[in-house]
Design a protein around this motif. Sequence first.
Motif, PDB file in Angstrom:
ATOM      1  N   UNK A 169       0.954  -1.227   0.080  1.00  0.00           N
ATOM      2  CA  UNK A 169      -0.155   0.137  -0.116  1.00  0.00           C
ATOM      3  C   UNK A 169       0.725   1.254   0.009  1.00  0.00           C
ATOM      4  N   UNK A 170       1.920   1.408   0.740  1.00  0.00           N
ATOM      5  CA  UNK A 170       2.953   2.548   0.870  1.00  0.00           C
ATOM      6  C   UNK A 170       3.459   2.594  -0.518  1.00  0.00           C
ATOM      7  N   UNK A 171       3.773   1.602  -1.080  1.00  0.00           N
ATOM      8  CA  UNK A 171       4.405   1.823  -2.341  1.00  0.00           C
ATOM      9  C   UNK A 171       3.432   2.252  -3.387  1.00  0.00           C
ATOM     10  N   UNK A 172       2.411   1.722  -3.546  1.00  0.00           N
ATOM     11  CA  UNK A 172       1.418   1.832  -4.503  1.00  0.00           C
ATOM     12  C   UNK A 172       0.782   3.307  -4.300  1.00  0.00           C
ATOM     13  N   UNK A 173       0.716   3.722  -2.981  1.00  0.00           N
ATOM     14  CA  UNK A 173       0.360   5.241  -2.718  1.00  0.00           C
ATOM     15  C   UNK A 173       1.273   6.214  -3.177  1.00  0.00           C
ATOM     16  N   UNK A 174       2.578   5.906  -3.009  1.00  0.00           N
ATOM     17  CA  UNK A 174       3.644   6.908  -3.188  1.00  0.00           C
ATOM     18  C   UNK A 174       3.641   6.841  -4.815  1.00  0.00           C
ATOM     19  N   UNK A 175       3.411   5.750  -5.647  1.00  0.00           N
ATOM     20  CA  UNK A 175       3.377   5.783  -7.131  1.00  0.00           C
ATOM     21  C   UNK A 175       2.342   6.899  -7.470  1.00  0.00           C
ATOM     22  N   UNK A 176       1.286   7.098  -6.817  1.00  0.00           N
ATOM     23  CA  UNK A 176       0.115   8.054  -7.211  1.00  0.00           C
ATOM     24  C   UNK A 176       0.670   9.393  -6.839  1.00  0.00           C
ATOM     25  N   UNK A 177       1.390   9.782  -5.854  1.00  0.00           N
ATOM     26  CA  UNK A 177       1.946  11.080  -5.492  1.00  0.00           C
ATOM     27  C   UNK A 177       3.063  11.630  -6.536  1.00  0.00           C
ATOM     28  N   UNK A 178       4.091  10.608  -6.658  1.00  0.00           N
ATOM     29  CA  UNK A 178       5.159  10.808  -7.303  1.00  0.00           C
ATOM     30  C   UNK A 178       4.772  11.259  -8.629  1.00  0.00           C
ATOM     31  N   UNK A 179       3.726  10.398  -9.314  1.00  0.00           N
ATOM     32  CA  UNK A 179       3.517  10.723 -10.827  1.00  0.00           C
ATOM     33  C   UNK A 179       2.531  11.764 -11.109  1.00  0.00           C
ATOM     34  N   UNK A 180       1.889  12.169  -9.845  1.00  0.00           N
ATOM     35  CA  UNK A 180       1.121  13.356  -9.928  1.00  0.00           C
ATOM     36  C   UNK A 180       2.183  14.765  -9.949  1.00  0.00           C
ATOM     37  N   UNK A 181       2.902  14.615  -8.997  1.00  0.00           N
ATOM     38  CA  UNK A 181       3.841  15.944  -9.116  1.00  0.00           C
ATOM     39  C   UNK A 181       4.902  15.942 -10.197  1.00  0.00           C
ATOM     40  N   UNK A 182       5.700  14.466 -10.554  1.00  0.00           N
ATOM     41  CA  UNK A 182       6.650  14.687 -11.440  1.00  0.00           C
ATOM     42  C   UNK A 182       5.835  14.702 -12.999  1.00  0.00           C
TER      43      UNK A 182
END
Length: 179
Positions: free
Chosen positions: A136-149
């Motif tokens: 879950x931590x990795x999947x959620x981080x994927x969302x945030x990273x991809x949104x900002x990057x």
Amino acid sequence: MPFIDPVDDEAFAAPDLKALGYVPNYNRLFARRPAVYDAWRQLNGSIRSQMDLRRYELATVAAAQQLGSSYCSIAHGKVLVEKFAVRPGDAVSEEEQAVQELARKVAADALSVTDADYDRLRGFGLGDDEIFDVVLAAAARSFFCKAIDGTGVQPDAEYRELVEPDVLEALTVGRPIED
């Protein structure tokens, strides 16, 4: 400079300003969609609340680095240094290495995760809920990273003052820090 115009909203920025002492660049992005930011904070908070903080930060940094996100790598690497004296390149336990490897696999290609990844973590005593938290931590981080990057948001210039130069250099894995 982000690809879309940042939004300055004092009321929206107030909680981040209070917590961090400055308004982070991602705040100006999510000011365009406050409900999404609120949902993100709730989701991320619920994941983090179930995990050991060190494990959460190790998984988060591993996922962020796999995704090439300087912003998240720096932000969460800073937490590892400040709260746990874990600097980039420091040795961590075999269990923590396995946590990081699972987080990287989830971030890079979730279909590459196998029973063997779970069995390895079970061998260190982690239960299914604890392993799911890493996913879950990795999947959620994927969302945030991809949104900002994906919108060109750069890591905050303030990191130059908040993070030691050698740590900052090691954690900058994608977009450069804002000038």
